[in-house]
Enzyme design. Sequence first.
Site, short mmCIF file in Angstrom:
data_model
loop_
_atom_site.label_atom_id
_atom_site.label_comp_id
_atom_site.label_asym_id
_atom_site.label_seq_id
_atom_site.Cartn_x
_atom_site.Cartn_y
_atom_site.Cartn_z
N ARG A 2 0.80 -1.22 0.00
CA ARG A 2 0.00 0.00 0.00
C ARG A 2 0.84 1.28 0.00
O ARG A 2 1.98 1.30 0.40
CB ARG A 2 -0.94 0.00 1.19
CG ARG A 2 -0.28 0.35 2.49
CD ARG A 2 -1.34 0.46 3.57
NE ARG A 2 -0.75 0.33 4.87
CZ ARG A 2 -0.25 1.36 5.54
NH1 ARG A 2 -0.25 2.55 5.02
NH2 ARG A 2 0.27 1.16 6.73
N ARG A 6 3.14 7.21 -3.05
CA ARG A 6 3.47 8.44 -2.32
C ARG A 6 4.92 8.86 -2.42
O ARG A 6 5.26 9.99 -2.10
CB ARG A 6 3.02 8.32 -0.87
CG ARG A 6 1.49 8.26 -0.78
CD ARG A 6 1.00 8.72 0.55
NE ARG A 6 1.35 7.77 1.56
CZ ARG A 6 1.16 7.97 2.87
NH1 ARG A 6 0.64 9.10 3.29
NH2 ARG A 6 1.49 7.05 3.74
N ARG A 15 -2.35 13.68 -6.47
CA ARG A 15 -2.97 13.64 -5.14
C ARG A 15 -3.34 15.05 -4.66
O ARG A 15 -4.41 15.26 -4.10
CB ARG A 15 -2.00 12.97 -4.17
CG ARG A 15 -2.43 12.94 -2.72
CD ARG A 15 -3.47 11.87 -2.48
NE ARG A 15 -3.89 11.85 -1.09
CZ ARG A 15 -4.83 12.64 -0.58
NH1 ARG A 15 -5.45 13.53 -1.35
NH2 ARG A 15 -5.17 12.55 0.69
N ASP A 52 -8.25 1.27 -1.73
CA ASP A 52 -7.91 1.00 -0.33
C ASP A 52 -8.81 -0.12 0.19
O ASP A 52 -9.95 -0.25 -0.25
CB ASP A 52 -8.08 2.25 0.54
CG ASP A 52 -7.38 2.06 1.88
OD1 ASP A 52 -6.15 2.26 1.95
OD2 ASP A 52 -8.04 1.66 2.85
N TYR A 132 -10.76 -2.48 11.66
CA TYR A 132 -10.92 -1.02 11.49
C TYR A 132 -12.35 -0.59 11.82
O TYR A 132 -12.57 0.52 12.32
CB TYR A 132 -10.54 -0.60 10.06
CG TYR A 132 -9.04 -0.62 9.85
CD1 TYR A 132 -8.26 0.46 10.26
CD2 TYR A 132 -8.40 -1.72 9.31
CE1 TYR A 132 -6.89 0.45 10.10
CE2 TYR A 132 -7.03 -1.75 9.14
CZ TYR A 132 -6.27 -0.66 9.55
OH TYR A 132 -4.91 -0.68 9.41
O1 1CP Z 1 -0.42 -1.80 4.42
C1 1CP Z 1 -1.10 -2.79 4.67
O2 1CP Z 1 -1.09 -3.37 5.77
C2 1CP Z 1 -1.93 -3.34 3.55
C3 1CP Z 1 -3.39 -3.28 3.76
C4 1CP Z 1 -3.97 -1.89 3.91
C5 1CP Z 1 -4.33 -1.24 5.10
C6 1CP Z 1 -4.12 -1.71 6.53
C7 1CP Z 1 -4.33 -1.07 2.83
C8 1CP Z 1 -4.13 -1.45 1.40
N1 1CP Z 1 -4.96 0.03 3.35
C9 1CP Z 1 -4.96 -0.02 4.74
C10 1CP Z 1 -5.58 0.96 5.65
C11 1CP Z 1 -5.02 2.32 5.46
N2 1CP Z 1 -5.28 3.12 4.38
C12 1CP Z 1 -4.11 2.99 6.29
C13 1CP Z 1 -3.46 2.41 7.56
C14 1CP Z 1 -4.04 2.91 8.79
C15 1CP Z 1 -3.35 2.30 10.02
O3 1CP Z 1 -2.32 2.85 10.43
O4 1CP Z 1 -3.80 1.28 10.54
C16 1CP Z 1 -3.85 4.24 5.70
C17 1CP Z 1 -2.98 5.35 6.23
C18 1CP Z 1 -4.58 4.28 4.48
C19 1CP Z 1 -4.61 5.38 3.47
C20 1CP Z 1 -3.98 5.06 2.16
N3 1CP Z 1 -4.23 3.94 1.39
C21 1CP Z 1 -3.08 5.89 1.45
C22 1CP Z 1 -2.57 7.24 1.91
C23 1CP Z 1 -3.64 8.27 1.68
C24 1CP Z 1 -3.10 9.61 1.38
O5 1CP Z 1 -3.19 10.45 2.27
O6 1CP Z 1 -2.62 9.86 0.25
C25 1CP Z 1 -2.80 5.25 0.23
C26 1CP Z 1 -1.96 5.75 -0.90
C27 1CP Z 1 -3.54 4.00 0.20
C28 1CP Z 1 -3.59 3.03 -0.93
C29 1CP Z 1 -3.63 1.57 -0.66
N4 1CP Z 1 -3.95 0.97 0.53
C30 1CP Z 1 -3.85 -0.42 0.40
C31 1CP Z 1 -3.46 -0.68 -0.94
C32 1CP Z 1 -3.19 -2.07 -1.49
C33 1CP Z 1 -3.38 0.54 -1.60
C34 1CP Z 1 -3.19 0.80 -3.10
C35 1CP Z 1 -2.04 0.28 -3.76
C36 1CP Z 1 -0.81 1.07 -3.50
O7 1CP Z 1 -0.76 2.23 -3.88
O8 1CP Z 1 0.12 0.48 -2.95
#
Ligand code: 1CP
Length: 324
Positions: A2, A6, A15, A52, A132
Amino acid sequence: MRQAGRYLPEYRQIRANAGDFIALCTTPELAAEVTLQPIRRYRFDAAILFSDILMVPWGLGHGLRFAEGEGPVLPKLSDAAGVDALNIPRMNRAVAPILETVRRVRAGLSDEGFDQTTLIGFAGSPFTVACYMVEGGGSKDFAATRLMAYGDPELFSRLIRILTQATIDYLAAQIEAGAETVMLFDSWAGVLSPSLFRTHVIAPTARIVQTLRDRFPNIPIIGFPRLAGPMLAEYAAATGVNAVAMDTATNPVQATQVVPGHVAIQGNLDPMALLAGGNALDSETRTILAAVRGRPAIFNLGHGIVPQTPPEHVARLVELVRAA
Ligand code: 1CP
């Protein structure tokens, strides 16, 4: 892994103009563009859909917002009324823009000469998504979720069943839209005791895998039971996944010994070694490559890339893996 985009200036530019994160996930033109950006730069073998795991509770009508610098914020689910309100038909309609992103990425990959690049769709596992929803966001130990699983097993199992069905529908729709592999992110699987791990991680995952395989016999399914530790082998054997993703703490040599030979292993470079670069990056990468040599394997990170990672370090990693 994920937050892939960034670390790239081209991602940060999109973004900044997209509004909030959910708007970016639900605007197919932009979500498709940020999915393709790293492929153009590095020619990875696979692209992962930009979305996400929390888009499932969002679609189910549970509510979700991303607070700046704080991560996801959801209503706390604590009772039967909260579970009864979850609406799978609503989710199936709400994810339409994400499915449109999948179609656009597949078409875009082919148009830009990346016909051989695999498009990976994904979802969170029912357990991690439930975490979550019950906590109302992230947590260090997901204590309220574990307490609900022990204290009100009927309610928690009902929640897991609904999320399992939602996940099946959502992944099947991604496959129909053009995803060629799907990955299940179980980021918090490692907080569970072995018995709860079997009930709420292995059993729902096995059901998702079996149902998808009946409908799409040739679609590979990757499972990521993060921090599963000694439960990794049982997960790999009992869920039916085609590949298991290892987290950073997993010893890849041990994984090759305990994961059945027909199950591919994926991973598991520490994102901090990638951030550090230099000798740390080279030697950690070579250690993993040596460990998985001779068996089906997918090189990846052990968890999400950190935004501060210099893009040149990623280029160096690709060079090392391609040379192996
Ligand atoms: O990282 C992992 O454990 C994989 C599973 C997962 C989780 C726990 C994804 C997949 N999303 C999340 C929840 C999530 N989403 C969090 C974690 C919160 C915590 O601390 O517990 C956060 C911060 C997000 C937000 C998020 N998702 C962002 C940042 C947003 C921003 O401000 O720009 C981004 C870029 C994502 C994309 C994402 N999330 C997950 C995947 C597979 C992807 C897309 C593919 C990629 O870009 O890698």
